[in-house]
Enzyme design. Structure first.
Site, PDB file in Angstrom:
ATOM      1  N   HIS A 136       0.622  -1.168   0.066  1.00  0.00           N
ATOM      2  CA  HIS A 136       0.064   0.092  -0.258  1.00  0.00           C
ATOM      3  C   HIS A 136       0.970   1.382  -0.196  1.00  0.00           C
ATOM      4  CE1 HIS A 136       0.373  -0.430   4.612  1.00  0.00           C
ATOM      5  NE2 HIS A 136       0.612   0.738   4.483  1.00  0.00           N
ATOM      6  N   ASP A 166       0.358  -7.535   1.146  1.00  0.00           N
ATOM      7  CA  ASP A 166       0.670  -6.132   1.387  1.00  0.00           C
ATOM      8  C   ASP A 166       2.214  -6.108   1.459  1.00  0.00           C
ATOM      9  OD1 ASP A 166       0.106  -3.467   1.703  1.00  0.00           O
ATOM     10  OD2 ASP A 166       0.107  -3.654   4.049  1.00  0.00           O
ATOM     11  N   ASN A 245       5.904   4.904   9.587  1.00  0.00           N
ATOM     12  CA  ASN A 245       6.206   3.552  10.031  1.00  0.00           C
ATOM     13  C   ASN A 245       6.064   2.299   8.881  1.00  0.00           C
ATOM     14  OD1 ASN A 245       6.270   4.621  13.163  1.00  0.00           O
ATOM     15  ND2 ASN A 245       7.863   3.373  12.506  1.00  0.00           N
ATOM     16  N   SER A 246       4.994   2.572   8.330  1.00  0.00           N
ATOM     17  CA  SER A 246       4.241   1.349   7.369  1.00  0.00           C
ATOM     18  C   SER A 246       5.645   0.946   6.378  1.00  0.00           C
ATOM     19  CB  SER A 246       3.576   1.743   6.330  1.00  0.00           C
ATOM     20  OG  SER A 246       2.794   0.741   6.082  1.00  0.00           O
ATOM     21  N   LEU A 301      -4.965 -24.949  -2.136  1.00  0.00           N
ATOM     22  CA  LEU A 301      -5.561 -25.841  -1.525  1.00  0.00           C
ATOM     23  C   LEU A 301      -6.946 -26.242  -2.344  1.00  0.00           C
ATOM     24  CD1 LEU A 301      -5.462 -26.229   2.449  1.00  0.00           C
ATOM     25  CD2 LEU A 301      -4.592 -27.864   0.333  1.00  0.00           C
ATOM     26  N   GLY A 302      -7.573 -25.219  -2.160  1.00  0.00           N
ATOM     27  CA  GLY A 302      -8.929 -25.011  -3.274  1.00  0.00           C
ATOM     28  C   GLY A 302     -10.236 -25.579  -2.117  1.00  0.00           C
ATOM     29  N   VAL A 303     -10.131 -25.076  -0.840  1.00  0.00           N
ATOM     30  CA  VAL A 303     -11.085 -25.182   0.080  1.00  0.00           C
ATOM     31  C   VAL A 303     -11.718 -23.887   0.516  1.00  0.00           C
ATOM     32  CG1 VAL A 303      -9.933 -27.332   0.772  1.00  0.00           C
ATOM     33  CG2 VAL A 303      -9.465 -25.131   2.125  1.00  0.00           C
ATOM     34  N   THR A 304     -12.740 -24.242   1.341  1.00  0.00           N
ATOM     35  CA  THR A 304     -13.426 -22.999   2.106  1.00  0.00           C
ATOM     36  C   THR A 304     -13.476 -23.529   3.330  1.00  0.00           C
ATOM     37  OG1 THR A 304     -15.125 -22.492   0.305  1.00  0.00           O
ATOM     38  CG2 THR A 304     -15.741 -21.660   2.255  1.00  0.00           C
TER      39      THR A 304
END
Length: 518
Positions: A136, A166, A245-246, A301-304
């Site tokens: 960002h 990020d 500081n980011s 992985l392909g999971v929820t």
């Protein structure tokens, strides 16, 4: 007679001396308010060596020695932290409770869509001038300038960035004989709650500022990264972190980088008690990919997934509240190929326990496509193990899956959510007509977990060609036919065409019927 008398006088004299000493001690105790207090000591953990076989010893250091240690760490690390000026023509004016703190417009002193210079921090990680910072800080920048701690200035090139973590990597061009001071990388797995850390950055345009604090918590997720596959497994610290500081460094008392500062918890825009840093294990993994490939080589992985709470643990027969519940496992995914199923509870990945969704996401993000991971999981009252090989975005399943998720994310007229049924539908594209060999139909962009469609195992990515025997030519057709089916019966027969050209039929319970409530 003289000998006994001398002995008696000696004993009497000794007794008087002792009485005098005790009396003096009592007098000083009462006068000073109590017994003498021991010198305050701090326990500092020092690593003897680095690497997997490193040993840890504990020594006791007084306040003055701790003060000297802080100064030594500051001297060793400040040269590795730089100021990053990002020139851009865009500014996000939203003000959420959590801020990643970009800068203000130096020319106009206000937020807006005018040219402005955002100021953040960065950390030198290689002798070749690579600098890691936050995504960002440099997002949409059309010019980057880096100022080192010794005030040398360089134009910088953006090597690569990854929104989901990020993180971004810049590089400055060093002339012959010029050198920079890369910071040594620590081991995030050694970081413990309560240990001292220093935050180094450039808050409020004040270069090379150091604050001290402790690690307040680990594994924090605070929802500041705006990405469908965001990874948040932050180190929380009470070391003061402020705007600017980011992208700066969070270091331990060995002078090693343990995190990259990324956000603060605030309502005012300035420090109010807590800051968050990306752990160095993830920083190193992402930075190396950005340097070598220009992008993050991410495995899927392909999971929820859902975190396990007390009710989940009780229903699944778990002895403790632990692990991550697989709410859905996509057909053809890495998880499915490894033998994992919907309803399994993942307890550990590569030997490390996972007890929250962000911990599982972080563990997967640390590995690349093709990496084979040992997964320990709970199913039907038993502890089991599986070997799962992560898939990359070049795999047909992942490409199709991500395309569907992007379609859902776009929403609007592109994707229509058929409430209750659990279908998210969109129109068929020309490319898909050729790929599927279908002239008409609508694409199932997504199937909502726990819905009627999910209960019937309707596959995401298939094309609905007919509903209850009547052809489907558009999303409007599908919505109308599902509505008519709901009024006529307890089930709707869904005819689909799969990518391989085969066809299938599914009986989907009408939402709200007894069959759907099972």
């Amino acid at each position: 007679m003289e000998a006994p008398l001398r002995k008696h006088n000696l004993l009497l004299g000794t007794g008087l001396v002792l009485i005098g000493l005790v009396g003096g001690i009592l007098f000083m105790w009462i006068y000073s308010g109590g017994p003498p207090r021991p010198t305050t000591e701090f326990s500092v953990v020092e690593r003897v060596d680095l690497g997997a076989d490193a040993q840890v010893v504990h020594t006791h250091t007084g306040a003055l020695e701790l003060n000297d240690l802080f100064k030594e760490v500051a001297d060793r690390t400040m040269a590795s932290v730089v100021s990053v000026q990002a020139r851009s023509g865009w500014m996000d004016v939203s003000r959420d409770w959590f801020h990643g703190f970009g800068g203000r417009d130096d020319e106009r002193g206000e937020y807006g869509d005018t040219p402005r210079e955002s100021v953040g921090s960065g950390v030198v990680i290689t002798k070749q001038g690579h600098i890691v910072t936050n995504y960002h800080v440099v997002d949409r920048a059309h010019g980057l300038r880096v100022t080192l701690a010794d005030k040398r200035e360089f134009d910088a090139e953006l090597i690569g960035s990854d929104r989901s973590t990020d993180l971004a990597v810049l590089q400055i061009e060093l002339r012959d004989g010029e050198e920079v001071s890369p910071i040594p990388l620590g081991e995030a797995d050694r970081v413990r709650v309560g240990e001292w850390v220093l935050a180094i950055g450039n808050p409020f345009h004040l270069n090379s500022t150091i604050t001290a604090g402790i690690v307040s918590a680990l594994g924090r997720q605070v929802n500041v990264i705006e990405d469908d596959f965001f990874v948040e497994d932050f180190i929380q610290t009470d070391a003061a972190i402020n705007p600017g500081n980011s992208g700066g460094a969070l270091v331990n008392l060995h002078g090693e980088l343990v995190g990259i500062s990324t956000a603060i918890a605030t309502e005012s825009g300035s420090y109010e008690g807590y800051g968050f840093a990306i752990p160095v294990s993830l920083v190193e993994r992402v930075a190396m990919d950005l340097i070598h490939y220009g992008e993050l080589q991410r495995g899927y992985l392909g999971v929820t997934i859902v975190s396990v709470d007390a009710s989940y643990a009780s229903g699944l027969g778990l002895e403790r509240i632990e692990g991550v519940y697989l709410d859905a496992v996509e057909e053809g995914s890495a998880a499915a190929r490894g033998g994992l199923q919907q309803g399994d509870v993942v307890l550990a990945v590569a030997g490390r326990a996972v007890n929250a969704t962000n911990e599982l996401q972080s563990m997967i993000a640390r590995h690349r496509p093709g990496d084979e991971l040992a997964v320990d999981y709970w199913r039907a009252g038993r502890l089991r193990s599986a070997s799962v090989r992560l898939l990359g975005k070049d795999d047909p399943f992942v490409d199709d899956w991500l395309d569907g998720l992007r379609s859902v994310a776009r929403g609007g007229s592109d994707v229509f959510h058929v409430q209750g049924w659990g279908f998210m539908l969109r129109e068929l594209t020309g490319r898909e007509r050729t790929a599927y060999g279908a002239d008409e139909g609508v694409v199932i962009a997504y199937v909502v977990a726990g819905s009627s469609a999910a209960a019937a195992d309707v596959p995401r990515g298939a094309i609905i060609t007919a509903i209850s025997g009547r052809p489907v030519t558009s999303v409007d057709d599908a919505v109308r036919l599902l509505g008519e089916a709901a009024e006529a019966a307890e089930f709707a027969e869904i005819s689909v065409r799969l990518r391989d050209g085969s066809t299938a039929r599914y009986e989907v319970a009408v939402p709200g019927t007894p069959s759907d409530r099972k």
